[in-house]
Design an enzyme around this catalytic site. Structure first.
Site, short mmCIF file in Angstrom:
data_model
loop_
_atom_site.label_atom_id
_atom_site.label_comp_id
_atom_site.label_asym_id
_atom_site.label_seq_id
_atom_site.Cartn_x
_atom_site.Cartn_y
_atom_site.Cartn_z
N PHE A 1 -54.13 -18.94 -45.83
CA PHE A 1 -53.75 -20.16 -46.48
C PHE A 1 -53.25 -21.15 -45.28
CE2 PHE A 1 -49.73 -17.39 -47.03
CZ PHE A 1 -49.00 -18.21 -46.47
N ARG B 1 -31.16 -21.98 -48.46
CA ARG B 1 -32.66 -21.28 -49.07
C ARG B 1 -32.35 -20.77 -50.35
NH1 ARG B 1 -37.51 -20.01 -46.63
NH2 ARG B 1 -37.46 -17.87 -47.18
N THR C 1 -40.60 -19.76 -53.22
CA THR C 1 -41.60 -20.35 -52.88
C THR C 1 -42.71 -20.62 -53.94
OG1 THR C 1 -41.44 -18.99 -50.78
CG2 THR C 1 -43.76 -20.06 -51.15
N ARG D 1 -36.89 -26.25 -55.85
CA ARG D 1 -38.20 -26.14 -56.52
C ARG D 1 -38.18 -25.89 -58.03
NH1 ARG D 1 -39.50 -22.40 -51.15
NH2 ARG D 1 -40.20 -23.86 -49.84
N ASN E 1 -44.51 -27.46 -52.74
CA ASN E 1 -43.40 -27.03 -53.37
C ASN E 1 -42.12 -27.65 -52.68
OD1 ASN E 1 -43.57 -25.89 -50.68
ND2 ASN E 1 -43.16 -23.98 -51.51
N HIS F 1 -39.39 -27.46 -47.29
CA HIS F 1 -39.50 -26.31 -46.54
C HIS F 1 -38.20 -26.33 -45.92
CE1 HIS F 1 -40.47 -23.30 -43.50
NE2 HIS F 1 -39.68 -24.12 -42.35
P1 CMP Z 1 -42.89 -23.00 -47.02
O1 CMP Z 1 -41.47 -22.64 -47.18
O2 CMP Z 1 -43.08 -24.45 -46.34
O3 CMP Z 1 -43.53 -22.05 -45.98
C1 CMP Z 1 -45.10 -21.74 -45.85
C2 CMP Z 1 -45.71 -22.16 -46.96
O4 CMP Z 1 -47.07 -21.72 -47.03
C3 CMP Z 1 -44.80 -21.94 -48.46
O5 CMP Z 1 -43.60 -22.90 -48.38
C4 CMP Z 1 -45.80 -22.42 -49.40
O6 CMP Z 1 -45.83 -23.88 -49.36
C5 CMP Z 1 -47.22 -22.33 -48.45
N1 CMP Z 1 -48.11 -21.46 -49.19
C6 CMP Z 1 -49.44 -21.73 -49.49
N2 CMP Z 1 -49.99 -20.67 -50.01
C7 CMP Z 1 -48.97 -19.67 -49.93
C8 CMP Z 1 -49.10 -18.19 -50.45
N3 CMP Z 1 -50.39 -17.83 -50.86
N4 CMP Z 1 -48.09 -17.49 -50.05
C9 CMP Z 1 -46.85 -18.04 -49.61
N5 CMP Z 1 -46.98 -19.21 -49.24
C10 CMP Z 1 -48.04 -20.17 -49.28
#
Ligand code: CMP
Length: 147
Positions: free
Chosen positions: A68, A96, A102, A113, A123, A126
């Site tokens: 991704f 967190r 996530t 979230r 989402n 970060h």
């Molecule tokens: P973030 O905390 O910004 O860290 C990495 C980001 O990847 C996560 O939030 C999600 O927004 C994004 N992401 C997209 N696809 C996936 C996935 N399949 N699994 C985990 N994170 C994902």
């Protein structure tokens, strides 16, 4: 300074949050920062910018091998984001918990979230997952900005 005050100071750490383009577009910056301030965190740095592609690749370098990654970089560069360094007790883990899972649709009510979306890439926010990530991500985010 008393022993308790010293202990309190040493429990304080910094973390980075970045309100993502969806959070900024939806006008959630104030609400999100308010939650952290109300909790007791101090905003040490605050900056709005639109990440360049290379900046985003550096920021998310830990995910560079993930399927991704391309989508992630496209999304985070799609509009302005707001990054804040938050300081306070056990900041990495506490922030967190306030951010939530996530997958926003699974995130608990009461978390950012959980309260503000259903997305995965989109989402809202970060947050650094360790002190080491904080150091790397804030270098990538703030780069040459002063202060
Ligand atoms: P973030 O905390 O910004 O860290 C990495 C980001 O990847 C996560 O939030 C999600 O927004 C994004 N992401 C997209 N696809 C996936 C996935 N399949 N699994 C985990 N994170 C994902």
């Amino acid at each position: 300074m008393g022993e308790e005050a010293l202990k309190e100071m040493s429990a304080s750490e910094d973390t980075l949050v970045v309100v993502k383009p969806d959070g900024v577009r939806r006008g959630l910056v104030g609400e999100i920062l308010r939650r952290f301030e109300s909790k007791g965190f101090v905003i040490k740095k605050l900056h709005m910018l639109t990440m360049s592609r290379s900046q985003a690749e550096e920021f998310y370098s830990v995910h560079s091998a993930k399927p991704f990654f391309g989508e992630l970089v496209s999304f985070i560069t799609s509009g302005p984001v707001v990054g804040a360094v938050l300081s306070g007790r056990d900041a990495v883990a506490t922030v967190r918990r306030m951010v939530g899972a996530t997958k926003s649709w699974e995130a608990a009510a009461g978390t950012i979230r959980g309260d503000f979306g259903l997305g995965l890439t989109d989402n809202c926010i970060h947050a650094s997952d360790s002190a080491e990530s904080f150091t790397k991500e804030s270098a990538a985010f703030f780069g040459q900005t002063r202060g």
